[in-house]
Scaffold this active site. Structure first.
Site, PDB file in Angstrom:
ATOM      1  N   TRP A 157       0.864  -1.305   0.343  1.00  0.00           N
ATOM      2  CA  TRP A 157      -0.093   0.005   0.210  1.00  0.00           C
ATOM      3  C   TRP A 157       0.944   0.863   0.225  1.00  0.00           C
ATOM      4  O   TRP A 157       0.192   1.760   0.053  1.00  0.00           O
ATOM      5  CB  TRP A 157      -1.214   0.013   1.156  1.00  0.00           C
ATOM      6  CG  TRP A 157       0.223   0.012   2.864  1.00  0.00           C
ATOM      7  CD1 TRP A 157      -0.178  -1.418   3.519  1.00  0.00           C
ATOM      8  CD2 TRP A 157       1.216   0.202   2.699  1.00  0.00           C
ATOM      9  NE1 TRP A 157       0.480  -1.105   4.090  1.00  0.00           N
ATOM     10  CE2 TRP A 157       1.147   0.046   4.472  1.00  0.00           C
ATOM     11  CE3 TRP A 157       0.703   1.494   2.880  1.00  0.00           C
ATOM     12  CZ2 TRP A 157       2.037   0.569   5.260  1.00  0.00           C
ATOM     13  CZ3 TRP A 157       2.092   2.661   4.240  1.00  0.00           C
ATOM     14  CH2 TRP A 157       2.121   2.019   4.763  1.00  0.00           C
ATOM     15  N   ASN A 158       1.921   0.870  -0.084  1.00  0.00           N
ATOM     16  CA  ASN A 158       3.023   2.428   0.393  1.00  0.00           C
ATOM     17  C   ASN A 158       3.648   3.192  -1.177  1.00  0.00           C
ATOM     18  O   ASN A 158       3.921   4.560  -0.803  1.00  0.00           O
ATOM     19  CB  ASN A 158       4.531   2.566   1.639  1.00  0.00           C
ATOM     20  CG  ASN A 158       4.712   1.221   0.795  1.00  0.00           C
ATOM     21  OD1 ASN A 158       4.485   0.187   0.033  1.00  0.00           O
ATOM     22  ND2 ASN A 158       6.443   0.951   1.234  1.00  0.00           N
ATOM     23  N   LYS A 181      -2.192  -8.720  -7.176  1.00  0.00           N
ATOM     24  CA  LYS A 181      -3.387  -8.259  -6.310  1.00  0.00           C
ATOM     25  C   LYS A 181      -2.423  -7.189  -5.424  1.00  0.00           C
ATOM     26  O   LYS A 181      -1.580  -7.602  -4.662  1.00  0.00           O
ATOM     27  CB  LYS A 181      -3.113 -10.193  -5.790  1.00  0.00           C
ATOM     28  CG  LYS A 181      -4.430  -9.653  -3.977  1.00  0.00           C
ATOM     29  CD  LYS A 181      -4.483 -10.380  -2.839  1.00  0.00           C
ATOM     30  CE  LYS A 181      -3.036 -10.094  -1.795  1.00  0.00           C
ATOM     31  NZ  LYS A 181      -3.036  -9.191  -1.053  1.00  0.00           N
ATOM     32  N   ALA A 183      -2.777  -4.121  -2.550  1.00  0.00           N
ATOM     33  CA  ALA A 183      -2.835  -4.220  -0.878  1.00  0.00           C
ATOM     34  C   ALA A 183      -4.320  -3.621  -0.590  1.00  0.00           C
ATOM     35  O   ALA A 183      -4.943  -3.081  -2.175  1.00  0.00           O
ATOM     36  CB  ALA A 183      -1.871  -3.288  -0.516  1.00  0.00           C
ATOM     37  N   GLU A 257      11.032  -8.530  -2.543  1.00  0.00           N
ATOM     38  CA  GLU A 257      11.466  -7.075  -2.075  1.00  0.00           C
ATOM     39  C   GLU A 257      10.594  -6.274  -0.484  1.00  0.00           C
ATOM     40  O   GLU A 257       9.245  -6.557  -0.039  1.00  0.00           O
ATOM     41  CB  GLU A 257      11.170  -6.182  -2.952  1.00  0.00           C
ATOM     42  CG  GLU A 257      11.789  -4.441  -2.455  1.00  0.00           C
ATOM     43  CD  GLU A 257      11.564  -3.763  -1.969  1.00  0.00           C
ATOM     44  OE1 GLU A 257      11.515  -4.348  -0.314  1.00  0.00           O
ATOM     45  OE2 GLU A 257       9.763  -3.075  -2.159  1.00  0.00           O
ATOM     46  N   LEU A 258      11.613  -6.882   0.402  1.00  0.00           N
ATOM     47  CA  LEU A 258      11.370  -7.261   1.488  1.00  0.00           C
ATOM     48  C   LEU A 258      11.598  -6.196   2.539  1.00  0.00           C
ATOM     49  O   LEU A 258      12.378  -5.592   2.324  1.00  0.00           O
ATOM     50  CB  LEU A 258      11.414  -8.894   2.134  1.00  0.00           C
ATOM     51  CG  LEU A 258      11.289  -9.979   1.407  1.00  0.00           C
ATOM     52  CD1 LEU A 258      11.675 -11.446   1.515  1.00  0.00           C
ATOM     53  CD2 LEU A 258       9.546 -10.017   1.194  1.00  0.00           C
ATOM     54  N   CYS A 291      10.608   0.737   2.554  1.00  0.00           N
ATOM     55  CA  CYS A 291      11.895  -0.379   2.998  1.00  0.00           C
ATOM     56  C   CYS A 291      12.615   0.403   3.187  1.00  0.00           C
ATOM     57  O   CYS A 291      13.184   0.023   3.685  1.00  0.00           O
ATOM     58  CB  CYS A 291      11.225  -1.580   1.907  1.00  0.00           C
ATOM     59  SG  CYS A 291       9.229  -2.088   1.406  1.00  0.00           S
ATOM     60  N   GLU A 388      11.695  -2.806  12.133  1.00  0.00           N
ATOM     61  CA  GLU A 388      11.468  -1.641  11.401  1.00  0.00           C
ATOM     62  C   GLU A 388      10.359  -0.621  11.688  1.00  0.00           C
ATOM     63  O   GLU A 388       8.554  -1.247  11.328  1.00  0.00           O
ATOM     64  CB  GLU A 388      10.693  -2.363   9.075  1.00  0.00           C
ATOM     65  CG  GLU A 388      11.067  -1.202   8.570  1.00  0.00           C
ATOM     66  CD  GLU A 388      10.930  -2.094   7.235  1.00  0.00           C
ATOM     67  OE1 GLU A 388      10.026  -3.565   7.367  1.00  0.00           O
ATOM     68  OE2 GLU A 388      10.804  -1.754   6.066  1.00  0.00           O
ATOM     69  N   SER A 448      16.139   5.964  -5.080  1.00  0.00           N
ATOM     70  CA  SER A 448      15.151   5.221  -5.848  1.00  0.00           C
ATOM     71  C   SER A 448      14.783   5.630  -7.503  1.00  0.00           C
ATOM     72  O   SER A 448      15.082   7.447  -7.717  1.00  0.00           O
ATOM     73  CB  SER A 448      13.542   5.556  -5.360  1.00  0.00           C
ATOM     74  OG  SER A 448      13.776   5.013  -3.592  1.00  0.00           O
TER      75      SER A 448
HETATM   76  C1  SIN Z   1       9.357   0.401  -0.727  1.00  0.00           C
HETATM   77  O1  SIN Z   1       8.885   0.819  -0.025  1.00  0.00           O
HETATM   78  O2  SIN Z   1       9.334  -1.231  -0.707  1.00  0.00           O
HETATM   79  C2  SIN Z   1       9.586   1.542  -2.459  1.00  0.00           C
HETATM   80  C3  SIN Z   1      10.702   2.281  -2.557  1.00  0.00           C
HETATM   81  C4  SIN Z   1      10.627   3.181  -3.711  1.00  0.00           C
HETATM   82  O3  SIN Z   1      10.738   2.169  -4.490  1.00  0.00           O
HETATM   83  O4  SIN Z   1      11.957   4.227  -3.439  1.00  0.00           O
END
Ligand code: SIN
Length: 484
Positions: A157-158, A181, A183, A257-258, A291, A388, A448
């Site tokens: 969802w982020n 699918k 979030a 991607e955790l 993340c 986290e 990113s």
């Molecule tokens: C993420 O939080 O998994 C992605 C962050 C990003 O792509 O910069």
């Protein structure tokens, strides 16, 4: 099309998108605006059969899509890229309404998300391969690559748009079909993106999307179906482990991607101004809900007090509120549980002797707000340093030697990203090389980029997204031995 009129956006798709058509489900689930707690839409809530129907469509479309000319696939991705830009404001509004990030940040997410379409449209036409004489001389070795096959993509969802395009663009460029699918907290952006794919002319069945609150019930029959060839997931390490266990039974290709626990290290040679502004960026993007958010600040003892004071002052000055309100720089967390979890981490640190410096003001609201703040004198055993945070809290600890800082930075099972600030190039680069992470930001708080391989080592995941590496995740290598 199944739509629901919701102010300020009318005509939001709220059904599943399967085989190029919108379909309802008997059950529905609510979508909340985290800035107010109000329900803004009801979307279809899939059951186990919906996932299999979506996979049926992806399987039926697979061979034609893999056989489609790479140039044609690339042109379609570029058409999607252009439509996303044309509809950027609509997407940004949806992202802010269902996820909470400030509108300006949501617009940046649309640009970031669109970039994956352009990048993979360009990468997808660069076929590779090898042809050479075997050392024995009795055959030729031909190495080619083929689409992996139908993919199941589970997104968080982020970043309701960018995490979807980061998976769908390389899959489509490589010739794979997809079941998505998204979030349950942020289905509207993903459904609206299906409309863009449809309008751009992506053939029926190539991408299918279902929304559900029953993740396990819907996902398990898809993952265990022998027609599925790949699972790609972005989310927590806990859920990633469960999915990997399921995928291992099928020996399924996976990209994971955790979670992260990013150290942000300020060496003795760092420029304090640069380090503080990088810290704000690395901590506060998405209200700390990424993340790659800086999770722990390790600062040389000669700079620690000044760094803490300046970072605290910057965080305290950030306007917190509803992301649709002009001037807001920090939005809410995603839900009440997230607020309670972050409050629990702060309380645990304070109970163990940490000092909470005065944070930003939060609005009187029914929304899910947490005040951005700095913690100093944090006990090494505090949960806030080990878990986290996914929120706007910045715990700072001081170190004396660079070796001590590197050991502390690496003392976690997570290995997604680290940040290091320093003006002594040799020392800073050696530090970056020593970090046990898939990515490092050197003198920058944001790395990113669609052109760069995003991903982690250790328990932070498997595989890379973005860059030329991102396309490889959707390709199988095939060796053909030719004797003549
Ligand atoms: C993420 O939080 O998994 C992605 C962050 C990003 O792509 O910069």
């Amino acid at each position: 099309m199944t739509v629901m009129a919701t102010e300020p956006l009318a005509d939001i798709p709220v059904g599943h998108y399967i085989d190029g058509r919108w379909t309802d489900d008997e059950a529905t689930m609510p979508v909340e605006n985290p800035a107010t707690g109000a329900v803004i839409a009801q979307v279809a809530d899939a059951h186990a059969g919906t996932g299999v129907a979506a996979l049926d469509a992806a399987v039926a479309a697979q061979s034609d899509w893999a056989a489609t000319d790479p140039r044609r696939r690339s042109d379609l991705l570029m058409a999607v890229f252009r439509l996303l830009h044309e509809r950027a404001e609509r997407f940004a509004t949806l992202i802010t309404l269902e996820m909470g990030k400030p509108y300006a940040e949501a617009l940046s997410e649309v640009a970031y998300g669109a970039e994956f379409l352009r990048w993979f449209a360009e990468e997808g036409v660069r076929g590779g391969g090898k042809y050479f004489r075997a050392p024995t001389g009795d055959r030729r070795i031909l190495v080619t690559r083929q689409a992996v096959g139908p993919v199941f993509a589970i997104t968080p969802w982020n970043f309701p748009l960018a995490m979807v395009t980061r998976k769908i663009a390389p899959a489509l460029a490589a010739g794979c079909t997809v079941v998505l699918k998204p979030a349950p907290q942020t289905p509207l952006t993903a459904l609206e993106f299906m409309r863009v794919l449809h309008d751009a002319g992506v053939p029926a069945g190539v991408v299918n999307c279902l929304t559900t609150s029953n993740a396990a019930e819907v996902s398990t029959p898809v993952i265990t179906d022998e027609r599925l060839r790949k699972l790609t997931f972005t989310g927590s390490t806990t859920v990633g482990r469960l999915l990997l266990a399921q995928a291992s039974r099928r020996v399924l290709r996976t990209s994971m991607e955790l979670g992260g626990n990013a150290p942000f290290v300020v060496l003795e040679s760092a420029d304090l101004d640069k380090a503080v502004s990088g810290a704000v960026a690395a901590k506060m993007r998405n209200t700390g809900q990424a993340c790659v958010s800086a999770n722990r600040f390790l600062v040389h003892e000669s700079l620690a007090a000044a760094f803490a004071q300046r970072l605290a002052a910057q965080l305290a000055g950030l306007p917190v509120g509803d992301g649709m309100r002009p001037g807001t720089q920090v939005g809410p967390l995603i839900d009440r549980a997230a607020v309670d979890r972050v409050a629990g981490l702060v309380a645990d640190a304070v109970d163990r002797g940490a000092r909470l410096l005065p944070g930003a003001e939060i609005p009187q609201s029914t929304g899910y707000f947490v005040a951005p703040a700095v913690l100093t004198e944090v006990d090494p055993a505090a949960r806030v340093l080990r878990e986290e945070i996914f929120g706007p809290i910045a715990p700072i600890t001081a170190f004396t030697t660079t070796d001590e800082a590197l050991a502390a930075a690496n003392a976690t099972e997570a290995g997604l990203i680290g940040y290091v600030y320093g003006e002594n190039l040799g020392e800073t680069m050696l530090f970056a090389e020593g970090m046990q992470t898939g990515m490092v930001g050197v003198n920058t708080g944001v790395v990113s980029d669609a052109a760069a391989p995003f991903g982690g080592v250790k328990a932070s995941g498997i595989g890379r997204e973005g860059g030329s590496e991102g396309l490889e995740e959707y390709l199988e290598t095939k060796y053909i031995g030719v004797a003549f």
